[in-house]
Design an enzyme around this catalytic site. Structure first.
Site, PDB file in Angstrom:
ATOM      1  N   ASP A  18       0.949  -1.274   0.053  1.00  0.00           N
ATOM      2  CA  ASP A  18       0.087   0.187  -0.079  1.00  0.00           C
ATOM      3  C   ASP A  18       0.835   1.360  -0.046  1.00  0.00           C
ATOM      4  OD1 ASP A  18      -2.335  -2.048   0.311  1.00  0.00           O
ATOM      5  OD2 ASP A  18      -1.913  -1.768   2.315  1.00  0.00           O
ATOM      6  N   LYS A  21       2.184   2.258  -4.929  1.00  0.00           N
ATOM      7  CA  LYS A  21       2.757   1.663  -6.330  1.00  0.00           C
ATOM      8  C   LYS A  21       2.053   1.726  -7.614  1.00  0.00           C
ATOM      9  CE  LYS A  21       3.279  -2.452  -4.480  1.00  0.00           C
ATOM     10  NZ  LYS A  21       2.715  -2.271  -3.125  1.00  0.00           N
ATOM     11  N   GLY A  22       0.629   1.829  -7.360  1.00  0.00           N
ATOM     12  CA  GLY A  22      -0.227   1.842  -8.480  1.00  0.00           C
ATOM     13  C   GLY A  22      -0.040   3.440  -9.373  1.00  0.00           C
ATOM     14  N   GLY A  45      -4.090  -4.285  -4.404  1.00  0.00           N
ATOM     15  CA  GLY A  45      -5.207  -3.450  -4.680  1.00  0.00           C
ATOM     16  C   GLY A  45      -4.391  -2.093  -5.045  1.00  0.00           C
ATOM     17  N   HIS A  46      -4.198  -1.935  -6.486  1.00  0.00           N
ATOM     18  CA  HIS A  46      -3.763  -0.879  -6.891  1.00  0.00           C
ATOM     19  C   HIS A  46      -4.465   0.460  -7.196  1.00  0.00           C
ATOM     20  CE1 HIS A  46       0.337  -3.364  -7.715  1.00  0.00           C
ATOM     21  NE2 HIS A  46      -0.058  -3.149  -6.577  1.00  0.00           N
ATOM     22  N   THR A 133      -6.022 -11.708   3.172  1.00  0.00           N
ATOM     23  CA  THR A 133      -7.078 -10.898   2.412  1.00  0.00           C
ATOM     24  C   THR A 133      -8.257 -11.877   1.885  1.00  0.00           C
ATOM     25  OG1 THR A 133      -5.761 -11.868   0.196  1.00  0.00           O
ATOM     26  CG2 THR A 133      -5.467  -9.296   1.167  1.00  0.00           C
ATOM     27  N   ARG A 147       3.478 -29.085  -6.211  1.00  0.00           N
ATOM     28  CA  ARG A 147       3.238 -29.641  -7.532  1.00  0.00           C
ATOM     29  C   ARG A 147       1.818 -30.248  -7.762  1.00  0.00           C
ATOM     30  NH1 ARG A 147       8.827 -32.494  -6.203  1.00  0.00           N
ATOM     31  NH2 ARG A 147       7.625 -32.531  -4.099  1.00  0.00           N
ATOM     32  N   GLN A 228       2.286  -5.940  -3.220  1.00  0.00           N
ATOM     33  CA  GLN A 228       2.679  -5.866  -1.807  1.00  0.00           C
ATOM     34  C   GLN A 228       3.777  -5.309  -1.635  1.00  0.00           C
ATOM     35  OE1 GLN A 228       1.554  -9.544  -3.060  1.00  0.00           O
ATOM     36  NE2 GLN A 228      -0.574  -8.381  -2.988  1.00  0.00           N
ATOM     37  N   ARG A 309      -5.800   0.408   7.832  1.00  0.00           N
ATOM     38  CA  ARG A 309      -4.574   0.292   8.020  1.00  0.00           C
ATOM     39  C   ARG A 309      -4.141   0.849   9.327  1.00  0.00           C
ATOM     40  NH1 ARG A 309      -3.951   2.620   2.179  1.00  0.00           N
ATOM     41  NH2 ARG A 309      -4.597   0.604   0.878  1.00  0.00           N
ATOM     42  N   LYS A 335       2.623  10.012  -0.780  1.00  0.00           N
ATOM     43  CA  LYS A 335       1.953  10.756   0.281  1.00  0.00           C
ATOM     44  C   LYS A 335       2.723  11.822   1.267  1.00  0.00           C
ATOM     45  CE  LYS A 335      -1.868   7.734   0.575  1.00  0.00           C
ATOM     46  NZ  LYS A 335      -2.986   6.920   1.676  1.00  0.00           N
ATOM     47  N   VAL A 418       2.874  14.104  -4.290  1.00  0.00           N
ATOM     48  CA  VAL A 418       2.359  14.955  -3.267  1.00  0.00           C
ATOM     49  C   VAL A 418       0.818  14.950  -3.633  1.00  0.00           C
ATOM     50  CG1 VAL A 418       4.456  16.658  -3.039  1.00  0.00           C
ATOM     51  CG2 VAL A 418       2.794  16.856  -5.074  1.00  0.00           C
TER      52      VAL A 418
HETATM   53  P1  IMP Z   1      -2.379 -12.662   1.704  1.00  0.00           P
HETATM   54  O1  IMP Z   1      -1.561 -12.081   0.623  1.00  0.00           O
HETATM   55  O2  IMP Z   1      -3.922 -12.533   1.165  1.00  0.00           O
HETATM   56  O3  IMP Z   1      -2.150 -14.081   2.003  1.00  0.00           O
HETATM   57  O4  IMP Z   1      -2.270 -11.956   3.039  1.00  0.00           O
HETATM   58  C1  IMP Z   1      -1.076 -12.182   3.790  1.00  0.00           C
HETATM   59  C2  IMP Z   1      -0.682 -10.856   4.618  1.00  0.00           C
HETATM   60  O5  IMP Z   1      -0.215  -9.909   3.382  1.00  0.00           O
HETATM   61  C3  IMP Z   1      -1.790 -10.139   5.287  1.00  0.00           C
HETATM   62  O6  IMP Z   1      -1.129  -9.368   6.281  1.00  0.00           O
HETATM   63  C4  IMP Z   1      -2.475  -9.170   4.082  1.00  0.00           C
HETATM   64  O7  IMP Z   1      -3.089  -8.087   4.870  1.00  0.00           O
HETATM   65  C5  IMP Z   1      -1.181  -8.664   3.552  1.00  0.00           C
HETATM   66  N1  IMP Z   1      -1.485  -8.304   1.999  1.00  0.00           N
HETATM   67  C6  IMP Z   1      -1.743  -9.000   1.135  1.00  0.00           C
HETATM   68  N2  IMP Z   1      -1.722  -8.187   0.002  1.00  0.00           N
HETATM   69  C7  IMP Z   1      -1.683  -6.937   0.224  1.00  0.00           C
HETATM   70  C8  IMP Z   1      -1.489  -5.591  -0.412  1.00  0.00           C
HETATM   71  O8  IMP Z   1      -1.979  -5.375  -1.495  1.00  0.00           O
HETATM   72  N3  IMP Z   1      -1.249  -4.607   0.427  1.00  0.00           N
HETATM   73  C9  IMP Z   1      -1.094  -4.793   1.838  1.00  0.00           C
HETATM   74  N4  IMP Z   1      -0.967  -5.926   2.540  1.00  0.00           N
HETATM   75  C10 IMP Z   1      -1.292  -6.834   1.791  1.00  0.00           C
END
Ligand code: IMP
Length: 428
Positions: A18, A21-22, A45-46, A133, A147, A228, A309, A335, A418
């Site tokens: 978060d 990056k998007g 989620g970008h 998520t 596998r 991520q 968050r 930001k 900004v």
């Molecule tokens: P998973 O990727 O859904 O297995 O989640 C594992 C951990 O990564 C959790 O703490 C999620 O909140 C975090 N996480 C997964 N994707 C994102 C993202 O795009 N942004 C921030 N945290 C993420």
């Protein structure tokens, strides 16, 4: 950032995801001919804003919003075919012609309904939850490594897939029952669903690594987009509170199928402060009203799950660790404007554990939960930065804050964002 000698850039999050990056991908994509995702799945989620319009992308690379950019999903991505189909439809419906520009690796693994059921049920039955998520990411990567996965190329002969689906459903249903879940996977429904999406996936299936190599050979420019953040990397992050893929730059070569020698630069994206969503250590975490204040100012709610968050001060130890494991060559700080109204800012420069300064980033959760961050306090700037487009236009205290981020991280800053708009960026 792209130049004659810099034609392949990896973009990674250098905190816990978060980082924005998007937006930075979108800015760089203007100069790229290919943007490729190399890991993760619809857990990402970008958010990208173009004019008055906001787009939230989960699987499709953020480069999608430039009409000439080829968008690729590498072998390292885990693809939920139904989410992908919805995203393509959403973009096409909003006038973005993505379908003909999308390439999907033959070798990418699929996230299937039983992965999502298992993700939810295993989270609910854990003593200490990861806070995933629930998009099926961990179980899909588990099947890949065990596998026992289904790949995009397997859809070419659906009858041959049936026995694996039967087997995985039986296995998943056993696990679901052990987790105390009443939900069950249904092999026939999954096969029907795959029949519906297979033609679309196969029509776009390509050898992603070959495409990137050919493009670079012919003078093109590739941006490899991480999802991520580095502290969520399964090897280098705050294990076990991590995602199930290699989010760091090393994962980029593997995740699209090119050699690491083709990568010229690694850009790390950091927020001007820190956030984390989900559970796990966050040494510079803010509590109570201070946390709420920053959360509201920064609009810190997950783009995928809507979860609030957890905010904290900028953590230089985290970014130094990310710089080391990624080989960061530059930083993009996002930001900055969120900090415009603070009288004072704190910046973590080191950790103390049992009264001794830590030299690196500790590997164990217990250590990270007990470290005491060593802070420096810097004066705020109490002025709006949202209209600044040049470094000289930023208030002096904002420049001093950025300069301290550079020296603590050991990485030069290349971009400062900004605001959420495409043009709200300072390039250094
Ligand atoms: P998973 O990727 O859904 O297995 O989640 C594992 C951990 O990564 C959790 O703490 C999620 O909140 C975090 N996480 C997964 N994707 C994102 C993202 O795009 N942004 C921030 N945290 C993420």
């Amino acid at each position: 950032m792209f130049s004659e000698s810099t034609r392949c850039i990896v973009l990674v999050g250098a905190q816990w995801g978060d980082e924005g990056k998007g937006k930075i991908t979108d800015v760089l994509a203007e100069q790229a001919t290919i943007v490729a995702r190399y890991q993760g799945g619809a857990n990402a989620g970008h958010t990208v804003e173009v004019g008055d319009e906001q787009f939230i992308l989960h699987l499709i690379p953020s480069g999608a919003l430039y009409p000439t950019v080829r968008c690729l999903l590498g072998n390292g991505v885990v693809i939920d075919p139904w989410t992908l189909a919805e995203e393509v439809e959403m973009l096409e419906g909003r006038g973005i012609d993505i379908a003909r520009r999308l390439g999907i690796s033959w070798r990418a693994h699929l996230v299937l309904p039983y992965h999502k059921l298992l993700d939810g049920a295993s989270e609910s039955s854990r003593g200490v939850q990861i806070g995933t998520t629930r998009r099926g990411i961990g179980p899909a990567y588990r099947d890949k490594v065990a596998r026992a996965g289904i790949r995009v190329c397997d859809l070419a002969d659906l009858s041959a897939v049936r026995s694996t689906i039967d087997d995985r459903c039986a296995w998943a249903n056993n696990r679901l029952s052990a987790f105390g879940s009443a939900e069950r996977a249904n092999a026939t429904e999954i096969m029907d669903g795959l029949e519906a999406v297979a033609p679309g996936l196969l029509a776009n299936a390509v050898e992603v690594g070959d495409e990137i190599r050919v493009e670079l050979d012919s003078g093109g420019r590739a941006l490899l987009e991480g999802a991520q953040g580095s502290l969520l990397d399964v090897d280098h992050g705050t294990y076990p509170f991590v995602t199930s893929s290699n989010t760091t730059a090393g994962g980029a070569a593997v995740g699209v199928g090119i050699g690491p020698t083709l990568i010229d630069d690694v850009l790390g994206v950091v927020k001007a402060y820190t956030t984390r969503v989900g559970n796990g250590p966050l040494p510079t975490e803010l509590e109570g009203e201070a946390a709420e204040h920053l959360r509201v100012l920064g609009g810190e709610y997950g783009a995928t799950t809507g979860r609030p968050r957890r905010p904290g001060w900028f953590d230089g130890v985290v970014v130094r660790h990310a710089a080391a494991v990624n080989g960061l060559t530059a930083l993009a700080v996002t930001k900055l404007d969120v900090l415009d109204t603070f009288d004072e800012l704190r910046l973590g420069v080191a950790y103390e554990l049992e009264d001794a300064e830590q030299s690196g980033f500790p590997p164990r959760t217990e250590q990270l939960d007990s470290v005491r961050p060593v802070y420096e306090t810097l004066p705020g700037w109490n002025a709006s930065t949202t209209d600044c487009r040049k470094i000289e236009a930023l208030p002096e205290n904002a420049r001093a804050y950025l300069s301290r981020i550079e020296s603590v991280s050991g990485v030069p800053i290349r971009y400062v964002s900004v605001g959420s708009g495409r043009t709200q960026i300072v390039t250094l």
